[in-house]
Write an enzyme that holds these catalytic residues in place. Structure first.
Site, PDB file in Angstrom:
ATOM      1  N   ASP A 102       3.897  -8.147   4.563  1.00 24.63           N
ATOM      2  CA  ASP A 102       3.051  -8.634   3.476  1.00 24.63           C
ATOM      3  C   ASP A 102       3.695  -9.896   2.875  1.00 24.63           C
ATOM      4  O   ASP A 102       3.973 -10.844   3.597  1.00 24.63           O
ATOM      5  CB  ASP A 102       2.843  -7.508   2.454  1.00 24.63           C
ATOM      6  CG  ASP A 102       1.793  -7.811   1.408  1.00 24.63           C
ATOM      7  OD1 ASP A 102       0.597  -7.700   1.717  1.00 24.63           O
ATOM      8  OD2 ASP A 102       2.165  -8.168   0.284  1.00 24.63           O
ATOM      9  N   HIS A 256      -3.007  -1.792   6.997  1.00 26.88           N
ATOM     10  CA  HIS A 256      -2.097  -2.860   6.565  1.00 26.88           C
ATOM     11  C   HIS A 256      -0.666  -2.363   6.391  1.00 26.88           C
ATOM     12  O   HIS A 256       0.285  -3.132   6.557  1.00 26.88           O
ATOM     13  CB  HIS A 256      -2.613  -3.420   5.235  1.00 26.88           C
ATOM     14  CG  HIS A 256      -1.732  -4.441   4.607  1.00 26.88           C
ATOM     15  ND1 HIS A 256      -1.660  -5.744   5.052  1.00 26.88           N
ATOM     16  CD2 HIS A 256      -0.866  -4.361   3.545  1.00 26.88           C
ATOM     17  CE1 HIS A 256      -0.814  -6.426   4.298  1.00 26.88           C
ATOM     18  NE2 HIS A 256      -0.312  -5.603   3.383  1.00 26.88           N
TER      19      HIS A 256
END
Length: 281
Positions: A102, A256
């Site tokens: 991220d 994710h």
């Protein structure tokens, strides 16, 4: 090599850091993203340590209690990159392997692009090269990134994070597939941490922001096809900005949150990457 670290300093701030593995092992610096801490690497670190790596996982700017400046400019990428270099210096690591998820991946792209002399290899998880991401905003990526615009409104995100006892953020994270959102809900319930975490996004508008540049170091990019925040176009477009050895891996059916959802698989990919490009000592 220096002794075991529990903290380090950068820019007058004090950062907490997890330091595991043999002190004389090749150094791997692992950078977390939003809204997480170094704990997000808990499942990935043990296989790396077992393979002889020394893993340094800091709680980044805005997340460490001693490193939460309130002003947006303090979260510019140049300063965050400097934090990672300060950590490497504190550990006595002239060169190191770098892995980020991220926002940690965004820092990784910038650091590898600007300080290739310090980075032996890069592994970026989820987030593509920033230039590829920018190009993708002409398509569906703009819709995926709606929250980035929402975060620019002063105080809006902080209020939303605390609304109804965290129910709003809990539901939002659950929809993205986060396996255990409660830790993130607790993290964002703290006003200082919430502002620090969101300031990473607000700093996107800082004039003269550091650009990643082209990547010359050996790079592994891991993307998952159920990532609700980052689409395939930018992921596949990242290769155009990497000049060094490059491997792109797609994890099917994964959200994710790769480090938590597939820690063993990610660790295995990392060890293959590090083995193919060992750090000269």
């Amino acid at each position: 090599m220096s002794g075991r670290l529990t903290s380090f300093t950068s820019d007058g701030l004090t950062f907490d850091v997890r330091d595991e593995g043999p002190l004389d092992g090749p150094v791997v610096i692992a950078l977390h993203g939003f809204p997480q801490t170094s704990a997000s690497w808990s499942g990935v670190v043990p296989p790396l340590v077992a393979a002889g790596c020394r893993v340094l996982a800091p709680d980044q700017r805005g997340y460490s209690p001693g490193a939460r400046p309130a002003d947006v400019a303090s979260y510019d990428l140049a300063r965050v990159v400097a934090d990672v270099l300060a950590l490497a210096d504190a550990a006595g690591a002239d060169r190191f392997h770098l892995v980020g998820h991220d926002w940690g991946a965004a820092v990784g792209w910038a650091l590898a692009g600007r300080h290739a002399d310090r980075v032996a290899t890069l592994c970026a998880v989820s987030v593509p090269h920033p230039a590829a991401l920018s190009r993708s905003f002409l398509g569906s990526q703009a819709l995926r990134s709606w929250y980035v615009l929402a975060f620019q409104v002063p105080g809006l995100a902080e209020r939303a994070f605390r609304a109804r006892g965290g129910a709003v953020v809990r539901r939002m994270l659950a929809r993205t597939g986060m396996p255990e959102p409660e830790a993130a809900v607790r993290l964002l319930a703290d006003p200082a941490t919430a502002t620090g975490a969101v300031n990473w996004y607000r700093a996107l508008r800082v004039p003269g922001r550091l650009r990643a540049g082209r990547i010359r170091v050996p790079t592994l990019y891991v993307w998952s096809d159920r990532d609700t925040a980052l689409g395939r176009r930018a992921a596949e477009g990242t290769a155009a900005f990497v000049d060094g050895p490059y491997r792109f891996v797609v994890l099917p059916g994964v959200s994710h949150w790769v480090p938590e959802e597939r820690p063993d698989e990610l660790a295995g990919l990392l060890l293959e990457h590090l083995g193919a490009h060992p750090l000269e000592r």
